[in-house]
Design an enzyme around this catalytic site. Sequence first.
Site, PDB file in Angstrom:
ATOM      1  N   TYR A  54       0.815  -1.215   0.000  1.00 17.71           N
ATOM      2  CA  TYR A  54       0.000   0.000   0.000  1.00 17.71           C
ATOM      3  C   TYR A  54       0.849   1.266   0.000  1.00 17.71           C
ATOM      4  CZ  TYR A  54      -4.084  -2.892   0.359  1.00 17.71           C
ATOM      5  OH  TYR A  54      -5.057  -3.822   0.073  1.00 17.71           O
ATOM      6  N   ARG A  57       1.230   1.802  -3.595  1.00 16.89           N
ATOM      7  CA  ARG A  57      -0.006   2.318  -4.188  1.00 16.89           C
ATOM      8  C   ARG A  57      -0.168   3.803  -3.837  1.00 16.89           C
ATOM      9  NH1 ARG A  57       1.093  -1.744  -5.139  1.00 16.89           N
ATOM     10  NH2 ARG A  57       1.800  -0.585  -6.950  1.00 16.89           N
ATOM     11  N   ASP A  90      -8.680   5.355  -4.341  1.00 19.88           N
ATOM     12  CA  ASP A  90      -7.918   6.560  -4.678  1.00 19.88           C
ATOM     13  C   ASP A  90      -8.753   7.802  -4.399  1.00 19.88           C
ATOM     14  OD1 ASP A  90      -9.435   7.419  -7.165  1.00 19.88           O
ATOM     15  OD2 ASP A  90      -8.808   5.429  -7.827  1.00 19.88           O
ATOM     16  N   HIS A 105     -14.838   1.044  -0.051  1.00 16.97           N
ATOM     17  CA  HIS A 105     -13.759   0.121   0.290  1.00 16.97           C
ATOM     18  C   HIS A 105     -12.561   0.791   0.940  1.00 16.97           C
ATOM     19  CE1 HIS A 105     -15.535  -2.710  -2.996  1.00 16.97           C
ATOM     20  NE2 HIS A 105     -16.202  -2.765  -1.855  1.00 16.97           N
ATOM     21  N   GLY A 170     -17.467   1.494 -14.985  1.00 15.41           N
ATOM     22  CA  GLY A 170     -16.199   0.806 -14.805  1.00 15.41           C
ATOM     23  C   GLY A 170     -16.160  -0.239 -13.716  1.00 15.41           C
ATOM     24  N   THR A 171     -17.212  -1.011 -13.589  1.00 17.54           N
ATOM     25  CA  THR A 171     -17.227  -2.064 -12.583  1.00 17.54           C
ATOM     26  C   THR A 171     -17.740  -3.358 -13.198  1.00 17.54           C
ATOM     27  OG1 THR A 171     -18.196  -2.804 -10.486  1.00 17.54           O
ATOM     28  CG2 THR A 171     -19.466  -1.229 -11.765  1.00 17.54           C
TER      29      THR A 171
END
Length: 227
Positions: A54, A57, A90, A105, A170-171
């Site tokens: 992470y 990320r 993000d 999430h 976009g899922t």
Amino acid sequence: MKKKLVILTGAGMSAESGISTFRDSNGLWENHDIMEVASPDGWQKNPALVLDFYNQRRAQLKRVHPNRGHEIIAELEKNFDVHIITQNVDNLHERAGSSKVLHLHGELTKARSTKNNTYIIDWTEDLHIGDTAPDGSQLRPHIVWFGEAVPGINQAIPILEKADILIIIGTSLKVYPAAGLMHYVSKQTSIYYIDPKPAHVKNSRNLIETIPLNASEGIQSLIERGI
């Protein structure tokens, strides 16, 4: 009164900004088995690996920018009461200018206590073993891992119940409970589903218009048609 527009976004929303997804790569995320870096079991086995993952990320997030899709969504606030419900961790929606963003999430730019889930703080730099909360517990990424509860669902449902329009972008619609959120809108709600590889949606009482384009192209096409 502005119409209530709810936008549910997934990994494909940020793909155009250069943030990799894991849904199309055989369970791998940046060459890691997803369960090694995004599960309580992975954390227990190797917390240093999880923190490093992470940290990378978080560092990547500083190098990328909102794409045109993010910007168009932010501009929609001029004409609609826009709520974004995102599966993404993000902060690109916020950086593009969107004001109402619910992260189902978790968020890369936050950390939380491993003992007290309500102790959540902003965290934009690397997180290491030994970084602790006031209660003495190790801090962990503020990310909802596989197998953990998704507390944001309870906040999302009343938003969806009031939606005049729902746009899903976009899922894969395979990750639950997020994938089931569309079923909370009213029968009168218009639903649009934007994805270059759209999933087949079953058991919806609403007519869903599928737009097989990427995020920015799909949302632009809706704007041009006058949603």
